[in-house]
Design an enzyme around this catalytic site. Structure first.
Site, PDB file in Angstrom:
ATOM      1  CG  HIS A 142      -2.052   0.939   1.144  1.00 43.40           C
ATOM      2  ND1 HIS A 142      -1.950   2.293   1.325  1.00 43.40           N
ATOM      3  CD2 HIS A 142      -3.337   0.692   0.811  1.00 43.40           C
ATOM      4  CE1 HIS A 142      -3.136   2.843   1.145  1.00 43.40           C
ATOM      5  NE2 HIS A 142      -3.995   1.906   0.826  1.00 43.40           N
TER       6      HIS A 142
ATOM      7  CG  ASP B  39      -8.281  -4.387  -2.643  1.00 46.61           C
ATOM      8  OD1 ASP B  39      -7.476  -3.447  -2.683  1.00 46.61           O
ATOM      9  OD2 ASP B  39      -9.509  -4.243  -2.797  1.00 46.61           O
TER      10      ASP B  39
HETATM   11  C1  SDX Z   1      -6.198   0.089  -2.830  1.00 48.25           C
HETATM   12  O1  SDX Z   1      -4.269   4.534  -1.973  1.00 48.25           O
HETATM   13  C2  SDX Z   1      -5.308   3.971  -1.373  1.00 48.25           C
HETATM   14  O2  SDX Z   1      -5.746   4.410  -0.318  1.00 48.25           O
HETATM   15  C3  SDX Z   1      -5.924   2.809  -2.138  1.00 48.25           C
HETATM   16  C4  SDX Z   1      -6.951   1.970  -1.361  1.00 48.25           C
HETATM   17  C5  SDX Z   1      -8.234   2.750  -1.125  1.00 48.25           C
HETATM   18  O3  SDX Z   1      -8.983   2.381  -0.184  1.00 48.25           O
HETATM   19  O4  SDX Z   1      -8.531   3.675  -1.923  1.00 48.25           O
HETATM   20  O5  SDX Z   1      -6.416   1.563  -0.111  1.00 48.25           O
HETATM   21  C6  SDX Z   1      -7.362   0.725  -2.143  1.00 48.25           C
HETATM   22  O6  SDX Z   1      -5.946   0.417  -3.945  1.00 48.25           O
HETATM   23  C7  SDX Z   1      -5.330  -0.899  -2.068  1.00 48.25           C
HETATM   24  C8  SDX Z   1      -4.127  -1.416  -2.925  1.00 48.25           C
HETATM   25  C9  SDX Z   1      -4.645  -2.523  -3.850  1.00 48.25           C
HETATM   26  N1  SDX Z   1      -3.599  -2.898  -4.829  1.00 48.25           N
HETATM   27  C10 SDX Z   1      -2.975  -4.088  -4.771  1.00 48.25           C
HETATM   28  O7  SDX Z   1      -3.117  -4.912  -3.861  1.00 48.25           O
HETATM   29  C11 SDX Z   1      -2.047  -4.346  -5.960  1.00 48.25           C
HETATM   30  C12 SDX Z   1      -0.701  -4.888  -5.455  1.00 48.25           C
HETATM   31  N2  SDX Z   1       0.003  -3.792  -4.730  1.00 48.25           N
HETATM   32  C13 SDX Z   1       0.976  -3.028  -5.509  1.00 48.25           C
HETATM   33  O8  SDX Z   1       0.645  -2.816  -6.853  1.00 48.25           O
HETATM   34  C14 SDX Z   1       1.500  -1.814  -4.728  1.00 48.25           C
HETATM   35  O9  SDX Z   1       1.802  -2.247  -3.468  1.00 48.25           O
HETATM   36  C15 SDX Z   1       0.643  -0.553  -4.635  1.00 48.25           C
HETATM   37  C16 SDX Z   1       0.256  -0.054  -5.976  1.00 48.25           C
HETATM   38  C17 SDX Z   1      -0.582  -0.810  -3.811  1.00 48.25           C
HETATM   39  C18 SDX Z   1       1.498   0.510  -3.936  1.00 48.25           C
HETATM   40  O10 SDX Z   1       2.542   0.788  -4.768  1.00 48.25           O
HETATM   41  P1  SDX Z   1       3.656   1.921  -4.392  1.00 48.25           P
HETATM   42  O11 SDX Z   1       3.367   2.553  -3.073  1.00 48.25           O
HETATM   43  O12 SDX Z   1       3.816   2.805  -5.570  1.00 48.25           O
HETATM   44  O13 SDX Z   1       4.921   1.078  -4.118  1.00 48.25           O
HETATM   45  P2  SDX Z   1       5.976   0.658  -5.219  1.00 48.25           P
HETATM   46  O14 SDX Z   1       5.259   0.172  -6.428  1.00 48.25           O
HETATM   47  O15 SDX Z   1       6.961   1.768  -5.375  1.00 48.25           O
HETATM   48  O16 SDX Z   1       6.702  -0.632  -4.544  1.00 48.25           O
HETATM   49  C19 SDX Z   1       7.765  -0.469  -3.596  1.00 48.25           C
HETATM   50  C20 SDX Z   1       8.523  -1.799  -3.657  1.00 48.25           C
HETATM   51  C21 SDX Z   1       8.941  -2.183  -5.089  1.00 48.25           C
HETATM   52  O17 SDX Z   1      10.091  -3.009  -5.002  1.00 48.25           O
HETATM   53  P3  SDX Z   1      11.561  -2.307  -5.231  1.00 48.25           P
HETATM   54  O18 SDX Z   1      11.502  -1.585  -6.574  1.00 48.25           O
HETATM   55  O19 SDX Z   1      11.763  -1.365  -4.049  1.00 48.25           O
HETATM   56  O20 SDX Z   1      12.538  -3.481  -5.247  1.00 48.25           O
HETATM   57  O21 SDX Z   1       7.683  -2.875  -3.201  1.00 48.25           O
HETATM   58  C22 SDX Z   1       7.463  -3.786  -4.270  1.00 48.25           C
HETATM   59  C23 SDX Z   1       7.818  -3.063  -5.546  1.00 48.25           C
HETATM   60  O22 SDX Z   1       8.215  -3.984  -6.544  1.00 48.25           O
HETATM   61  N3  SDX Z   1       6.040  -4.170  -4.213  1.00 48.25           N
HETATM   62  C24 SDX Z   1       5.586  -5.409  -4.383  1.00 48.25           C
HETATM   63  C25 SDX Z   1       4.193  -5.321  -4.201  1.00 48.25           C
HETATM   64  N4  SDX Z   1       3.842  -4.051  -3.943  1.00 48.25           N
HETATM   65  C26 SDX Z   1       5.002  -3.336  -3.963  1.00 48.25           C
HETATM   66  N5  SDX Z   1       6.198  -6.577  -4.659  1.00 48.25           N
HETATM   67  C27 SDX Z   1       5.414  -7.677  -4.761  1.00 48.25           C
HETATM   68  N6  SDX Z   1       4.065  -7.675  -4.591  1.00 48.25           N
HETATM   69  C28 SDX Z   1       3.427  -6.520  -4.321  1.00 48.25           C
HETATM   70  N7  SDX Z   1       2.109  -6.502  -4.158  1.00 48.25           N
END
Ligand code: SDX
Length: 427
Positions: free
Chosen positions: A316, A373
């Site tokens: 998140h 989720d």
């Molecule tokens: C919702 O914003 C809100 O409030 C949203 C929400 C709401 O109520 O409105 O809470 C609802 O959207 C919840 C989130 C649902 N999405 C998912 O579950 C999809 C999977 N999650 C990811 O796509 C991700 O965690 C996000 C999009 C939710 C957050 O992404 P960020 O904050 O931009 O973080 P990032 O992409 O920069 O990741 C940081 C690191 C990266 O690795 P490095 O480059 O540092 O090596 O963490 C890794 C990412 O690759 N990473 C994950 C991951 N999420 C982040 N690796 C594996 N699996 C994951 N799910």
């Protein structure tokens, strides 16, 4: 030099620039950089807005480090456990809980506004049956602006309340219509004898003509357990500060467009699997994993920087701790597992993912915890809600948050059209 300020020094020229620090009532203060471009000729740079406050708000507060979520100062656990979704809608719409009489009247007002103009039914029925319910819903909500064009000009507090009541009341009906159309079965109109959440399940499940299936126990096949579970899910989704879809709604609000087209834009933004579409993707992922013994291989893929596979329902932007909504849903999942015969195989896979991920350095170092989720999908699945409707359920819950964030934007005299700049790297 002002006490409550920050000074930036351009080390190329030695010039210093001072910016006021504005305090918050909860959480981080902000540095007011509104004059930064005028002062320095440069832009601040923050793609994805990881360190940017785009507005002031009094509605929802999140402490990502603690895993805390509050609506008007009240913690989400309290709201989800002790208040109906409609009372939470009243809270988000007025800043306070309703009296008992107001609660009854608000419920009636919403029931009486749940009906849809027949022209909208024709629009929904013009879609191919194969259309995803989210595509139908986004279009139908945009079209709703044509039936209530007077809401483009809101003058009195009652105008605002009426505009909000209508969209909150009609969203479940539009959602159920979108679903039934995707099945090619006749649409079922609302039954105002039923509560908000029961009515949605009724419009989803009733036979053509409106009769409900009666079980061998003589009970209508909408149990109080299901109604309570879905009502809690709506509350947990009601608002969430300046997330991607709310930012979209505020962006559309900033151009002066009709409130309902802003909500339609929010629906489209929510659909993405990185945002609200994740709940549908979680179940699809659990089904793809298929067996607990396959979990380690998928965890390995999620950690591989060369593989764009991500663990849906994990991570998140704000929560660097357990999402407090996930904690409530996890308890609900445990409470309902027998009553709703939750799919034990899917739950076992989900629990195995959670167990491995929460002890794996890759996830710990990145503060990747289960989010809302991760758990909502298994409960919705057990409620017999089809995967294609999971994000639609999110829309129904979030509509009240979006529309009140829209109003907060419109009433904020400092609001301006959303128009960020860029770092140009072209020719
Ligand atoms: C919702 O914003 C809100 O409030 C949203 C929400 C709401 O109520 O409105 O809470 C609802 O959207 C919840 C989130 C649902 N999405 C998912 O579950 C999809 C999977 N999650 C990811 O796509 C991700 O965690 C996000 C999009 C939710 C957050 O992404 P960020 O904050 O931009 O973080 P990032 O992409 O920069 O990741 C940081 C690191 C990266 O690795 P490095 O480059 O540092 O090596 O963490 C890794 C990412 O690759 N990473 C994950 C991951 N999420 C982040 N690796 C594996 N699996 C994951 N799910």
């Amino acid at each position: 030099m002002k006490k409550n300020s920050m000074t930036m020094i351009d080390n190329r020229t030695g010039k210093s620039y001072e910016y006021s620090i504005l305090e918050a009532t909860r959480g981080p203060s902000v540095v007011d950089v509104r004059s930064f471009f005028k002062d320095t000729g440069m832009f601040t740079y923050d793609p994805g807005f990881t360190s940017t406050a785009a507005c002031d708000s009094e509605m929802t507060f999140i402490d990502g480090g603690k895993g805390e979520l509050r609506y008007y100062g009240i913690e989400i656990e309290e709201l989800a456990t002790n208040h109906s979704y409609l009372d939470v809608c009243f809270l988000l719409s007025t800043g306070r809980f309703p009296t008992q009489e107001e609660s009854i009247n608000y419920d009636l007002e919403i029931r009486h506004r749940s009906f849809i103009h027949s022209g909208l039914k024709n629009l929904i029925e013009s879609f191919p049956n194969s259309a995803h319910p989210m595509a139908i819903l986004a279009s139908a909500v945009s079209a709703l602006s044509s039936f209530y064009f007077e809401h483009l000009e809101l003058k009195s507090e009652e105008d605002y309340m009426e505009m909000k009541r209508r969209i909150i009341a009609k969203m479940p009906t539009l959602a159920a219509f979108s679903y039934r159309h995707s099945l090619g079965i006749p649409l079922i109109c609302p039954d105002i004898e039923r509560s908000f959440t029961e009515n949605f399940l009724y419009m989803m499940r009733a036979y053509p003509g409106g009769k409900m299936h009666i079980g061998v126990d003589g009970e209508e096949k909408i149990s109080s357990v299901e109604i309570e579970a879905l009502d809690t899910i709506f509350t947990l989704h009601a608002d969430h500060e300046q997330n991607a879809s709310t930012t979209t709604v505020r962006g559309v609000a900033s151009t002066g467009a009709h409130p309902y087209v802003a909500i339609s834009a929010g629906i489209s933004a929510l659909w993405g699997r990185a945002h609200g579409g994740a709940n549908e993707s979680v179940i699809a992922q659990l089904e793809m994993i298929g067996d607990v013994k396959n979990v380690p291989a998928f965890i390995k893929r999620a950690k591989d920087p060369e593989d764009d596979f991500r663990l849906m329902g994990f991570g998140h932007r704000v929560y660097k701790n357990f999402d407090p909504r996930a904690r409530v849903l996890k308890k609900l999942q445990d409470k309902l597992s027998d009553a709703l015969e939750l799919d034990s195989e899917l739950i076992m896979i989900a629990r195995e993912i959670e167990k491995i991920a929460l002890s794996d350095p890759y996830f710990i170092e990145r503060n990747l915890y289960p989010n809302i989720d991760f758990y909502s999908g298994t409960i919705l699945y057990a409620l017999g809600i089809p995967k294609s409707m999971f994000t639609v359920i999110f829309v129904i819950g979030r509509t009240v948050g979006w529309i009140n964030q829209w109003v907060e934007f419109k009433k904020d005299e400092s609001s301006k059209i959303a128009r960020p700049r860029q770092r140009y790297l072209g020719k």
